[in-house]
Design an enzyme around this catalytic site. Structure first.
Site, PDB file in Angstrom:
ATOM      1  N   ASP A   1     -37.290  10.687 -11.380  1.00 18.75           N
ATOM      2  CA  ASP A   1     -36.238  10.512 -12.392  1.00 18.75           C
ATOM      3  C   ASP A   1     -34.952  11.195 -11.964  1.00 18.75           C
ATOM      4  O   ASP A   1     -33.862  10.786 -12.348  1.00 18.75           O
ATOM      5  CB  ASP A   1     -36.714  11.045 -13.744  1.00 18.75           C
ATOM      6  CG  ASP A   1     -37.736  10.091 -14.314  1.00 18.75           C
ATOM      7  OD1 ASP A   1     -38.918  10.235 -13.968  1.00 18.75           O
ATOM      8  OD2 ASP A   1     -37.328   9.159 -15.024  1.00 18.75           O
TER       9      ASP A   1
HETATM   10  O1  MRU Z   1     -40.931   8.255 -19.298  1.00 21.16           O
HETATM   11  P1  MRU Z   1     -40.795   7.159 -18.288  1.00 21.16           P
HETATM   12  O2  MRU Z   1     -41.864   6.130 -18.361  1.00 21.16           O
HETATM   13  O3  MRU Z   1     -39.404   6.565 -18.287  1.00 21.16           O
HETATM   14  O4  MRU Z   1     -40.980   7.904 -16.879  1.00 21.16           O
HETATM   15  C1  MRU Z   1     -40.921   7.138 -15.713  1.00 21.16           C
HETATM   16  C2  MRU Z   1     -41.154   7.920 -14.485  1.00 21.16           C
HETATM   17  O5  MRU Z   1     -41.369   9.113 -14.515  1.00 21.16           O
HETATM   18  C3  MRU Z   1     -41.006   7.183 -13.179  1.00 21.16           C
HETATM   19  O6  MRU Z   1     -41.846   7.723 -12.217  1.00 21.16           O
HETATM   20  C4  MRU Z   1     -39.552   7.270 -12.701  1.00 21.16           C
HETATM   21  O7  MRU Z   1     -38.659   6.929 -13.710  1.00 21.16           O
HETATM   22  C5  MRU Z   1     -39.321   6.372 -11.530  1.00 21.16           C
HETATM   23  S1  MRU Z   1     -39.442   4.640 -11.949  1.00 21.16           S
HETATM   24  C6  MRU Z   1     -39.057   3.811 -10.516  1.00 21.16           C
END
Ligand code: MRU
Length: 381
Positions: free
Chosen positions: A250
């Site tokens: 993220d």
């Molecule tokens: O809470 P989320 O589902 O948005 O978290 C997503 C993640 O942690 C993913 O690993 C990250 O955003 C990368 S997606 C290519």
């Protein structure tokens, strides 16, 4: 046909409601920035790249209908205001902040009317969508190359097996995916023995979304709960040639510390203990050079019901009825809950960061991410 979380053509945007997966395929029409904000906040769309793409395209759609004023300044003020609002939807992923910074800069280079400002905005927002897909395909290729060569140094027998966490596939991006994109690329070239995916509590992105994508793509795969990873490494590493944990990001900050779905850090600790590589797959849009280390990353905390209740379709006489959903309590509803959505994996536990511009390895224990942002030759340059 591959799965598509985001359906866009100029003037029209629809996103797959990921809260209803895997039981139901339903696309929500996104008409404006308010719809996008709700969709992102409620996690009907999620994943760092997808959040950014949906937010900026929603505003592109809105601008096609809105009264934008007659001067460039009026249009810039309107766009800034809507982007600042969208920025507040979820705090940890940096892709949206990077996209907003790029768009604000782009609209300020236009010398002309309000319509010209809007046109520049729409074209750049669409370019963000198209670049993401190209980036993911490049990440898949670079990551697969690196893993195959890393595996031949440790075990002569390809193909390899990997574990992934959360969902980083077509559902989290414009298509192909990042960490899951590497798994797809390994599979396409016959280099993948098996993919394991974690359930990813509490929101279950692994069991609801990644398991669904792996089955959909006919990739040999097995689902485990988050708490089974240590036993998997202890008991199955050799028989499966389990070579790497591959996760998305993220936010990757300047020293390589990486915020990703809660549970990522514990997998990195386990991987190091068991001699398994730990690979972060992240487009350069997920890199934040302004933040020096992971301790400065704001971690989103979500509501307690995500731990104490589960939402799903009703099962009657063994048949899943997707027309009716119900919440089921999984804990005493009075218990206090701590629900951080992400954790930070320190860079010393990460072996490599795979971007669309290539694989970044550590030199003397440190990542140089500013070097990769400047690197030429990739689709992002
Ligand atoms: O809470 P989320 O589902 O948005 O978290 C997503 C993640 O942690 C993913 O690993 C990250 O955003 C990368 S997606 C290519």
């Amino acid at each position: 046909m591959s799965l598509q979380a985001i359906r866009y053509s100029r003037g029209s945007l629809a996103v797959l409601d990921q809260l209803r997966l895997p039981h139901e395929h339903h696309y929500d029409a996104i008409l404006n920035s308010n719809d996008a904000f709700d969709s992102i906040r409620s996690m009907r769309v999620r994943g760092a790249p997808a959040i950014a793409i949906v937010a900026v395209l929603a505003l592109a759609v809105e601008l096609g209908q809105a009264s934008i004023g007659s001067t460039a300044v009026e249009a810039i003020n309107l766009i800034d205001n809507r982007l600042d609002y969208l920025f507040e939807s979820r705090p940890t992923a940096v892709d949206l902040g990077n996209a907003i910074a790029l768009l604000k800069k782009t609209i300020r280079t236009v010398d002309g009317s309000a319509a010209a400002v809007v046109n520049a905005y729409v074209e750049e927002a669409e370019a963000i969508l198209h670049r993401d897909l190209r980036s993911n395909l490049a990440i898949g290729g670079h990551g697969a190359d690196w893993l195959v060569s890393a595996a031949t140094h440790t075990a002569a027998s390809a193909p390899i097996s990997v574990l992934t966490h959360c969902n980083t596939g077509s559902l989290a991006t414009s298509g192909h995916g990042t960490a899951l994109g590497i798994i797809r690329s390994l599979h396409e070239r016959g280099a993948l023995k098996h993919a394991f995916c974690t359930e990813t509590r509490p929101y279950n992105q692994g069991s609801r979304l990644t398991a669904f994508e792996l089955v959909y793509e006919k990739i040999p795969s097995t689902l485990i709960t988050d708490s089974m990873a240590a036993a998997l490494f202890q008991l199955k590493k050799d028989s499966y040639n389990l070579t790497a944990v591959i996760v998305g990001a993220d936010r990757v900050v300047r020293n390589g510390d990486t915020a990703n779905k809660i549970g990522t850090y514990q997998l990195a600790v386990l991987a190091r203990h068991h001699g398994i590589k730990f690979v972060v797959a992240a487009p350069t849009t997920s890199i934040d050079l302004r933040t020096p280390t992971g301790t400065q990353i704001k971690i989103e905390e979500r509501k307690q019901e995500e731990l104490t209740q589960i939402l799903g379709p009703v099962v009657q006489n063994g048949i899943v009825d997707t027309s009716k959903t119900a919440r089921v309590a999984t804990a005493d509803q009075r218990i206090a809950v701590w629900n951080p959505a992400f954790d930070v994996t320190p860079h010393d536990l990460i072996d490599v960061i795979v971007t669309e511009k290539g694989v970044v390895e550590k030199i003397d224990g440190n990542f140089d991410l500013s070097e990769v942002i400047k690197r030429q030759g990739g689709p992002e340059s």
